[in-house]
Motif scaffolding. Structure first.
Motif, PDB file in Angstrom:
ATOM      1  N   SER A 136       0.830  -1.204   0.000  1.00  0.00           N
ATOM      2  CA  SER A 136       0.000   0.000   0.000  1.00  0.00           C
ATOM      3  C   SER A 136       0.859   1.246   0.000  1.00  0.00           C
ATOM      4  O   SER A 136       2.032   1.210   0.354  1.00  0.00           O
ATOM      5  CB  SER A 136      -0.946   0.006   1.202  1.00  0.00           C
ATOM      6  N   ARG A 137       0.242   2.339  -0.425  1.00  0.00           N
ATOM      7  CA  ARG A 137       0.895   3.649  -0.391  1.00  0.00           C
ATOM      8  C   ARG A 137      -0.113   4.609   0.220  1.00  0.00           C
ATOM      9  O   ARG A 137      -1.319   4.365   0.184  1.00  0.00           O
ATOM     10  CB  ARG A 137       1.310   4.098  -1.793  1.00  0.00           C
ATOM     11  N   SER A 138       0.393   5.688   0.778  1.00  0.00           N
ATOM     12  CA  SER A 138      -0.486   6.628   1.467  1.00  0.00           C
ATOM     13  C   SER A 138      -0.579   7.946   0.698  1.00  0.00           C
ATOM     14  O   SER A 138       0.437   8.498   0.290  1.00  0.00           O
ATOM     15  CB  SER A 138       0.059   6.879   2.875  1.00  0.00           C
ATOM     16  N   MET A 163      -2.300  11.513   1.517  1.00  0.00           N
ATOM     17  CA  MET A 163      -2.993  12.339   2.522  1.00  0.00           C
ATOM     18  C   MET A 163      -3.648  11.472   3.615  1.00  0.00           C
ATOM     19  O   MET A 163      -4.775  11.695   4.006  1.00  0.00           O
ATOM     20  CB  MET A 163      -4.051  13.213   1.856  1.00  0.00           C
ATOM     21  N   GLY A 164      -2.922  10.441   4.039  1.00  0.00           N
ATOM     22  CA  GLY A 164      -3.427   9.580   5.113  1.00  0.00           C
ATOM     23  C   GLY A 164      -4.387   8.495   4.653  1.00  0.00           C
ATOM     24  O   GLY A 164      -4.872   7.719   5.471  1.00  0.00           O
ATOM     25  N   VAL A 165      -4.648   8.407   3.354  1.00  0.00           N
ATOM     26  CA  VAL A 165      -5.544   7.363   2.831  1.00  0.00           C
ATOM     27  C   VAL A 165      -4.665   6.247   2.265  1.00  0.00           C
ATOM     28  O   VAL A 165      -3.842   6.484   1.385  1.00  0.00           O
ATOM     29  CB  VAL A 165      -6.477   7.912   1.722  1.00  0.00           C
ATOM     30  N   GLU A 166      -4.842   5.028   2.811  1.00  0.00           N
ATOM     31  CA  GLU A 166      -4.043   3.892   2.348  1.00  0.00           C
ATOM     32  C   GLU A 166      -4.622   3.351   1.047  1.00  0.00           C
ATOM     33  O   GLU A 166      -5.771   2.907   1.015  1.00  0.00           O
ATOM     34  CB  GLU A 166      -4.030   2.777   3.412  1.00  0.00           C
ATOM     35  N   LEU A 167      -3.816   3.402  -0.014  1.00  0.00           N
ATOM     36  CA  LEU A 167      -4.252   2.911  -1.321  1.00  0.00           C
ATOM     37  C   LEU A 167      -3.454   1.664  -1.678  1.00  0.00           C
ATOM     38  O   LEU A 167      -2.245   1.613  -1.443  1.00  0.00           O
ATOM     39  CB  LEU A 167      -4.040   3.987  -2.395  1.00  0.00           C
TER      40      LEU A 167
END
Length: 200
Positions: free
Chosen positions: A90-92, A94-98
């Motif tokens: 995963s990558r973040s 703005m604090g959203v884990e994608l």
């Protein structure tokens, strides 16, 4: 219930108002960044979907031609090994884990012998490999879009709460305390004038 009109409460209300405004600006900025990220992913998803559809059509067409020349390819299909090379990290943003989906790049080897197949089956196999790679990428993109949409909704909700509830409440509180303190100051000034006139 309004706060007691004291200078301490006025300072606290002004500080809360300032923090709420800064919070709103940050949330608004975060929302805009997330929207930009989501829009670029939506464009990528629709482009990928189009490519997958045409590649699937090519793959099935090649498979039909192979079936026509070789007979049904079910037995040959059993020789294709199971692929366990899918990895999710995963990558973040703005604090959203994608999610980040990767397929291990392997050397392409035809899993069936030359005597049991032909170039049409090879072509179908290659097209289905392309579809597999694109599907992994599409899964990553669509999952990211869903997560971003959810984060945007939550961010918007928080920003609206600040803009429509907290900021007006603190503005009202600052105004109430300021007006009350001004009134108190005028009363004090008038009282001092009266005392001065009586003593003068």
């Amino acid at each position: 219930m309004p706060a007691v009109p004291t200078k301490g409460n006025l300072i606290a209300a002004k500080k809360s108002l300032e923090l709420s405004r800064v919070g709103y600006e940050l949330l608004d900025r975060k929302r805009n960044i997330l929207i930009r990220e989501m829009m670029s992913l939506i464009d990528a998803a629709s482009e990928l979907q189009g490519r997958i559809d045409s590649t699937y059509a090519e793959a099935y067409s090649a498979l039909q031609r192979a079936n026509t020349t070789l007979g049904m390819c079910g037995a040959i299909a059993q020789t294709v090994p199971i692929d366990n090379g899918l990895h999710i990290s995963s990558r973040s943003v703005m604090g959203v884990e994608l999610p980040s989906v990767t397929l291990e790049e392997r050397e392409v080897r035809m899993p069936f012998g030359l005597s049991t197949s032909n170039s049409l089956l090879d072509e179908a196999y290659m097209r289905f490999l392309d579809v597999k790679r694109m599907t992994a990428r599409l899964a990553e993109v669509e999952s990211s879009v869903y997560r971003l949409a959810d984060a945007i909704k939550k961010t918007q909700k928080r920003a609206n709460a600040l803009k429509n509830i907290l900021i007006p409440r603190f503005e009202e509180e600052v105004k109430f305390i300021t007006d009350a303190l001004d009134e108190k100051e005028r009363e004090e000034f008038a009282r001092l004038k009266v005392i001065k006139a009586l003593n003068g």
